[in-house]
Motif scaffolding. Sequence first.
Motif, PDB file in Angstrom:
ATOM      1  N   LEU A   1      90.931  50.002  -0.266  1.00 33.30           N
ATOM      2  CA  LEU A   1      89.901  49.205   0.424  1.00 33.30           C
ATOM      3  C   LEU A   1      90.395  47.772   0.616  1.00 33.30           C
ATOM      4  CD1 LEU A   1      86.959  48.993   1.475  1.00 33.30           C
ATOM      5  CD2 LEU A   1      86.272  48.383  -0.838  1.00 33.30           C
ATOM      6  N   TYR A   2      91.048  47.252  -0.411  1.00 33.98           N
ATOM      7  CA  TYR A   2      91.595  45.892  -0.329  1.00 33.98           C
ATOM      8  C   TYR A   2      92.636  45.800   0.789  1.00 33.98           C
ATOM      9  CZ  TYR A   2      94.136  41.668  -1.576  1.00 33.98           C
ATOM     10  OH  TYR A   2      94.752  40.445  -1.530  1.00 33.98           O
TER      11      TYR A   2
ATOM     12  N   TRP B   1      90.846  45.906   4.050  1.00 33.02           N
ATOM     13  CA  TRP B   1      90.059  44.683   4.230  1.00 33.02           C
ATOM     14  C   TRP B   1      90.938  43.519   4.648  1.00 33.02           C
ATOM     15  CZ3 TRP B   1      85.289  42.840   4.711  1.00 33.02           C
ATOM     16  CH2 TRP B   1      85.021  41.514   4.385  1.00 33.02           C
ATOM     17  N   THR B   2      92.110  43.446   4.044  1.00 36.21           N
ATOM     18  CA  THR B   2      93.001  42.336   4.353  1.00 36.21           C
ATOM     19  C   THR B   2      93.943  42.671   5.521  1.00 36.21           C
ATOM     20  OG1 THR B   2      94.414  43.160   2.567  1.00 36.21           O
ATOM     21  CG2 THR B   2      93.010  41.278   2.049  1.00 36.21           C
ATOM     22  N   GLY B   3      93.758  43.844   6.105  1.00 32.67           N
ATOM     23  CA  GLY B   3      94.523  44.221   7.298  1.00 32.67           C
ATOM     24  C   GLY B   3      96.001  44.404   7.055  1.00 32.67           C
TER      25      GLY B   3
ATOM     26  N   HIS C   1     106.968  47.579  -1.142  1.00 33.04           N
ATOM     27  CA  HIS C   1     107.119  46.200  -1.601  1.00 33.04           C
ATOM     28  C   HIS C   1     108.580  45.922  -1.918  1.00 33.04           C
ATOM     29  CE1 HIS C   1     106.392  42.494  -3.828  1.00 33.04           C
ATOM     30  NE2 HIS C   1     105.175  42.506  -3.299  1.00 33.04           N
TER      31      HIS C   1
ATOM     32  N   LYS D   1     109.926  44.245  -4.080  1.00 32.73           N
ATOM     33  CA  LYS D   1     110.264  44.304  -5.519  1.00 32.73           C
ATOM     34  C   LYS D   1     109.829  45.644  -6.092  1.00 32.73           C
ATOM     35  CE  LYS D   1     110.600  39.599  -6.905  1.00 32.73           C
ATOM     36  NZ  LYS D   1     110.166  38.946  -5.653  1.00 32.73           N
TER      37      LYS D   1
ATOM     38  N   GLU E   1     109.520  46.486  -9.020  1.00 32.91           N
ATOM     39  CA  GLU E   1     108.657  46.359 -10.195  1.00 32.91           C
ATOM     40  C   GLU E   1     107.178  46.435  -9.839  1.00 32.91           C
ATOM     41  OE1 GLU E   1     111.121  44.366  -9.498  1.00 32.91           O
ATOM     42  OE2 GLU E   1     112.502  44.340 -11.201  1.00 32.91           O
ATOM     43  N   VAL E   2     106.860  45.972  -8.625  1.00 35.18           N
ATOM     44  CA  VAL E   2     105.446  45.982  -8.218  1.00 35.18           C
ATOM     45  C   VAL E   2     104.952  47.423  -8.147  1.00 35.18           C
ATOM     46  CG1 VAL E   2     103.841  45.427  -6.337  1.00 35.18           C
ATOM     47  CG2 VAL E   2     105.611  43.792  -7.000  1.00 35.18           C
TER      48      VAL E   2
END
Lengths: 456, 746
Positions: B474-475, B478-480, B556, B558, B560-561
């Motif tokens: 959802l995030y 929401w942030t496209g 991503h 990185k 690690e993410v």
Amino acid sequence: MVWHIERASARVTRGEACMNKKSKIFSLGLMIIFLSMPLYMSYLPASQELGVYFQDTPGIRGFFLWIPKWLVKAGLGQQAASKLYLFIMNALTVLISFGCFSKMVSGKVSALAGSICYSFSVYSIYIRYNAGSMGEMAAYALLPLCLYGFYGVYNSKRRQGIWKGIGWMMAGCVGLIYAHIPVALIILAFLMLGCVIMGRKSLQKMRPMVLTMGLGGSVLLGLPILIPYVQAVSNEIFYIHDNELFTGRGLEIAELLTSFPVKVTAMEGNVIKGMVSYVPLGLPAVVSLAVCVVGVCLGGNLSGVRFGGHSSDISKQDVFPVGKLLLVAGISILLSLRVFPWNALLAWLPKAVSGGLRTGLEHVGYPHRFLTVAILLSAFLVALLGNRVEEWAQTRHKEYEELIPGAFLGIVIALNVFSGVYYINNLLYMIPMEESITSIADRWWLEGEYLLYISK
Amino acid sequence: MFWKMVWKKKSFRVLAVLEVILLLVGVAGLVLPAERQNVLPGQENFSLNPGIYNVEIHYKATAEGNQLNAYDTLHETGTILFGVVNLYTGDNVEECQMWVLRSTDTAKVEVTYGGSGELEIYELSIVTTNCAARIWIFLVILGSILINGLFFLRAFDRQYGISREQKVVWGVLVAAGLLSCIPAMVNYNLWGDDWGFHLLRVEGLISGLKDGQFPVRIQGNWLRGYGYAVSVFYSDMFMVVPMVFRLLGFTVRTSCCLFYMVINLATILVAYHCFKRVCKDRVIGCVGAVLYTLSAYRMHNLFMRSAVGESLAMVFLPVVFYGFYRIFTEDIHDRKYRGNWMVLTLGLTGIIQSHVLTCEMLALAILILCVVLIKKVFRKETFLVLVKTVVVTLLLNLWYLVPFLDYMMTGKFNVGHPETMTIKEVSDYGLYLTHLLFSFYGQGTQGKIQGIGMANTGAFSVGVALLIGFLGWLYLEWTGKVKEFNYRGLGRLSFGYTCLFFVLVLDIFPWAQIQHLGGAAQMLTLSLQFPWRFLSLASLSASVTACVFLLYMKQHPKKEVFGAWAVLLVVVSLFFNAYQSNMQLQTRGFARVYNKQSMGTIYVSNGEYLPYQADISLMQCDLVVSGAGVEVLGYEKGQDTLHMEITVQSIKDQESYVELPILYYKGYVVKDVDTGQRLEVEAGDNSVVRVLLPANYSGTILVYFGGLWYWRVAEVISLLTLAVVLGQMGHKVRRKRREKMAVVEK
């Protein structure tokens, strides 16, 4: 916001660090939704105590207590009005705390971390969903304004900044008076204590005048409710009717430090007499205070704010030495405990003073209300710690500048899940459903717990 | 080559010889002769060696309330596992299993007189069985597979190397699988809502097979021997697993625990393979499988509700998802595309054979999917594959669907009639949004949500970990951030489905209005019973959403993410599952049932498959009612069999009848033992079997459940379809192998 307060950390600049608008809306929205978790049901867990606010009786009723009454008069059911009020208060708590913390610290997630700790603290959950204390939850929402204003007064180098700071502080204090007088009394006392602790700084520039005007002005603006309140006090209408005095209602140290707060069934023999509750500090507050105490002992540095006193090489941003914050938080915790020698103090004081103090304490009601200060300051300390962590990541571990603050936020959320969120879950799991709040309200009305607020 | 290399190792050869010796010990146990030891009722202090015995009692009782018990007077529990057996009325022989775990000289068999009527014990004896040897052989084989498997793995790792990622993934899967089984790792069964119902199904399957039914349709052990058509309405295919455990000689309790473990392990393995293939990533497949298997609702479903059918259906839900994923995403011009019907057919068949209600819910989801992807559906190649899937699925399951639909369309049963159902209003069970946000679930309780609220609530949510994945997506939306993301279609679809299922389970959804439309709508909603059943589908869609969220994180820069998110989701899932399991174990009631006789016979749950308004309280043992002018000369009927022989004499010149202690369902065969003449049968009072007797009839009648001819036709068609499907699958496997070899040769 035109008014500018110097950041505690000069190295984390606002432009690069702050969350973007969408992320902010998402995070705050989520917080409000989760904090309002018990409102999406066909009943309210604390309904037996909420119902009393809807009694259509004359008496002292602060501004915020009129809201649910007006909502009912507008045609909303009592329960719907309660829920709407609670939702508004939840939203205000989250937004105001985040707004204030984000003005005082500037990391990406530190203000959010502080706001989470403040909004989901056990105390916050207790007043909303256990005590159903409508006035107190309004006061709780406004409380960060006082800290923000106080911070502004001491942190600003310019006159305009000081005036704005005192303006916010007054807004907070007046709001508190109209929301919940016992909490207002505590906060006014602690603000004065803060002025004393800040020492020489309180006497510098125009601060003596501004602070006097601010605190005095707050009381003046609160007179419409304070006068009938004092009259009621003089008529010896007591806030709580039980056999124990103020000290007897204090927290045991074990209660204060309990990790997983629960609703406990009170038994008398084999008969369930009801549910008893106590208000622990909660894991986030305990952990943040403990970390800061250790930090002070080790003489570390926290977001440009020096642990353990003043040093000549520290800039003027050193307005809130962590040691002083810990001292104030410690005093508020001490006052909430059963071990605090209130009785000895009252016996030692002159009779005229002790009589007034005794009455005042009885109107504060519960010693655990002193914890509001500790909760607020511990949440602020979390925000400062977050700032420090972000700064450390940016300067020392650039490659992990996203991951480290994320991990910090994750830890903060986890601590709150094991504390406030667990408490909400436990309340919902333990409290049986009550469909009607009106019928229950009659019983509580007879006990007169909220007498001062709704009727003479 | 590899096998030869392993065989050359001396340690492996020693191990193999050891396993064979252990196996032979078990085989020797199988041929030991049975020993009989006669005892007197109430006899104390007789000796028993460890083993599995049958306590045989031949008795005659004229009233209910008499009981048989066996225990150790010194050690009480833990030495002799038996349970209290009800001695029903009639002249009966009961064979009750008894497990003796350690040598004892203080065993006692006790017969308790119920206080009314007569009770005469003709014989009471304890007979040894070879069940212990069977269990030994089973354990040796299981242990050998595990140890040899580990041996092979080690050797394979040394020879070719197994990647660290694979090791971690399998480590996590095994750990999560074991963690999910914790509530089954006890020497009792947690008191699940439908626990007794499913255990009776297992015993019913055994009694049905003993009756000569294959496949079993009416189970004779239910309702004091009156029989219950549970197998017609609720497929027993996967109940074969606990049945095998029971036939091996395990107690009812152990069989149940083992079955739960099998379900959990199957769920995590199936989910892993499906998610891994969809995401083309082992780690994400592993995380998705862990989240799905440990989802709060699934764990509650299995252990607290004992919703075995629903939990079994959840094993196959990922397969259905994977099947559709392949059909809608693979290249339609590829020659292999035409074979995509297989996975979906397998998934759908698994669900049909597990839980009909899940089919109902799944049908809605599939309908929506087809509408959303309508363009893809009507591509020629896709359409053909879908049609083939439907046809093959129907043919494969015809053996079950024909009797099921036959009864549903021609009979009248409690199901779908609110006046006979315990659950009359589906909307009473609609959840609050609060349920979905709840984190710390306890054991939960039964009852209407609208009546009990959140107090002691069951785990009616997908759980915190899946909620994090859901909110994570959802995030991103929401942030496209997902505009350029390859899997955004899948992410949006799964997210949308999760939202839809969340809405369907809530009290704001107009279930009451739909139910009161009447007709099919009422039938479907009432059979659904609880809107929160949609959480099983929500668990799947939320797991897919979490997987797609991780796929995004994998992009991503990185590493690690991605790692941090994967670890976070797994840790959160493990933590909240551990909390839930702890609460279940600490606060839930439990029961220990060892043999079938101590289970009772009447727990029909909601009684959905009873003939309309049949009264269970009127179903008494040995209740034979004869019509005017009919004299019953004698009859014989076992307590858990539908076979009955009855000798009657009609002394009047008119047709009459005799009513038997068997519940009437279409398909009973009644014939004269001597002449083979078929007699007519219909539903009598309280829906029992009523045999119509011709005028002046005299003779012995045999009654049994034989089913209907078109059911047999359906069974043959299913069998033939299965043979064709297996043939095609074999062909596919061979082709794949040939292709692989060709690549290697090149």
